[in-house]
Design a protein around this motif. Sequence first.
Motif, PDB file in Angstrom:
ATOM      1  N   LEU A  40     -41.800  68.571  41.728  1.00  0.00           N
ATOM      2  CA  LEU A  40     -41.318  67.253  41.344  1.00  0.00           C
ATOM      3  C   LEU A  40     -40.825  66.541  42.593  1.00  0.00           C
ATOM      4  O   LEU A  40     -39.950  67.045  43.298  1.00  0.00           O
ATOM      5  CB  LEU A  40     -40.178  67.362  40.327  1.00  0.00           C
ATOM      6  CG  LEU A  40     -40.541  68.010  38.990  1.00  0.00           C
ATOM      7  CD1 LEU A  40     -39.324  68.053  38.078  1.00  0.00           C
ATOM      8  CD2 LEU A  40     -41.692  67.296  38.319  1.00  0.00           C
ATOM      9  N   ASP A  41     -41.423  65.389  42.893  1.00  0.00           N
ATOM     10  CA  ASP A  41     -40.984  64.617  44.057  1.00  0.00           C
ATOM     11  C   ASP A  41     -39.897  63.632  43.637  1.00  0.00           C
ATOM     12  O   ASP A  41     -39.521  63.549  42.467  1.00  0.00           O
ATOM     13  CB  ASP A  41     -42.172  63.932  44.742  1.00  0.00           C
ATOM     14  CG  ASP A  41     -42.869  62.911  43.851  1.00  0.00           C
ATOM     15  OD1 ASP A  41     -42.227  62.303  42.969  1.00  0.00           O
ATOM     16  OD2 ASP A  41     -44.077  62.705  44.054  1.00  0.00           O
ATOM     17  N   ARG A  42     -39.412  62.894  44.588  1.00  0.00           N
ATOM     18  CA  ARG A  42     -38.277  62.006  44.321  1.00  0.00           C
ATOM     19  C   ARG A  42     -38.594  60.926  43.294  1.00  0.00           C
ATOM     20  O   ARG A  42     -37.738  60.563  42.499  1.00  0.00           O
ATOM     21  CB  ARG A  42     -37.777  61.400  45.631  1.00  0.00           C
ATOM     22  CG  ARG A  42     -38.807  60.490  46.264  1.00  0.00           C
ATOM     23  CD  ARG A  42     -38.656  60.181  47.711  1.00  0.00           C
ATOM     24  NE  ARG A  42     -37.341  59.852  48.166  1.00  0.00           N
ATOM     25  CZ  ARG A  42     -37.100  59.125  49.229  1.00  0.00           C
ATOM     26  NH1 ARG A  42     -38.106  58.638  49.923  1.00  0.00           N
ATOM     27  NH2 ARG A  42     -35.895  58.876  49.619  1.00  0.00           N
ATOM     28  N   VAL A  43     -39.815  60.437  43.262  1.00  0.00           N
ATOM     29  CA  VAL A  43     -40.189  59.416  42.278  1.00  0.00           C
ATOM     30  C   VAL A  43     -40.215  60.030  40.883  1.00  0.00           C
ATOM     31  O   VAL A  43     -39.726  59.431  39.915  1.00  0.00           O
ATOM     32  CB  VAL A  43     -41.548  58.775  42.648  1.00  0.00           C
ATOM     33  CG1 VAL A  43     -42.025  57.844  41.542  1.00  0.00           C
ATOM     34  CG2 VAL A  43     -41.446  58.042  43.973  1.00  0.00           C
ATOM     35  N   GLU A  44     -40.762  61.247  40.767  1.00  0.00           N
ATOM     36  CA  GLU A  44     -40.821  61.916  39.468  1.00  0.00           C
ATOM     37  C   GLU A  44     -39.415  62.262  38.966  1.00  0.00           C
ATOM     38  O   GLU A  44     -39.128  62.106  37.779  1.00  0.00           O
ATOM     39  CB  GLU A  44     -41.694  63.176  39.569  1.00  0.00           C
ATOM     40  CG  GLU A  44     -43.159  62.831  39.821  1.00  0.00           C
ATOM     41  CD  GLU A  44     -43.988  63.984  40.325  1.00  0.00           C
ATOM     42  OE1 GLU A  44     -45.213  63.955  40.101  1.00  0.00           O
ATOM     43  OE2 GLU A  44     -43.428  64.913  40.967  1.00  0.00           O
ATOM     44  N   VAL A  45     -38.536  62.694  39.858  1.00  0.00           N
ATOM     45  CA  VAL A  45     -37.159  62.986  39.466  1.00  0.00           C
ATOM     46  C   VAL A  45     -36.445  61.692  39.061  1.00  0.00           C
ATOM     47  O   VAL A  45     -35.707  61.660  38.076  1.00  0.00           O
ATOM     48  CB  VAL A  45     -36.394  63.725  40.582  1.00  0.00           C
ATOM     49  CG1 VAL A  45     -34.908  63.825  40.260  1.00  0.00           C
ATOM     50  CG2 VAL A  45     -36.982  65.116  40.795  1.00  0.00           C
ATOM     51  N   ARG A  46     -36.683  60.621  39.789  1.00  0.00           N
ATOM     52  CA  ARG A  46     -36.057  59.338  39.432  1.00  0.00           C
ATOM     53  C   ARG A  46     -36.524  58.894  38.053  1.00  0.00           C
ATOM     54  O   ARG A  46     -35.724  58.417  37.233  1.00  0.00           O
ATOM     55  CB  ARG A  46     -36.376  58.275  40.468  1.00  0.00           C
ATOM     56  CG  ARG A  46     -35.693  56.956  40.171  1.00  0.00           C
ATOM     57  CD  ARG A  46     -35.939  55.933  41.238  1.00  0.00           C
ATOM     58  NE  ARG A  46     -35.125  54.750  41.002  1.00  0.00           N
ATOM     59  CZ  ARG A  46     -35.373  53.581  41.519  1.00  0.00           C
ATOM     60  NH1 ARG A  46     -36.396  53.419  42.348  1.00  0.00           N
ATOM     61  NH2 ARG A  46     -34.609  52.554  41.266  1.00  0.00           N
TER      62      ARG A  46
END
Length: 71
Positions: A40-46
Amino acid sequence: MDGYAGREQADRLVEEDHETTVQTVRELFEHLDVDNDGALDRVEVRTLVQRLGMQTDIASVDGIMSAIDSN
């Protein structure tokens, strides 16, 4: 039902519950991992945080990821 049989039944229920939980988490992860890269990258976590009803910025997401990332 004797104590041993009851224990076996309880153990089976716990194992079934564990398997169900693992499958649910796997499905959730696959749903969130939009680019299918296995992380999970930062966009997916956001996106996850926002779906939970919380407003956040990328800096906050970076803080969250730093706190929980084991890699």
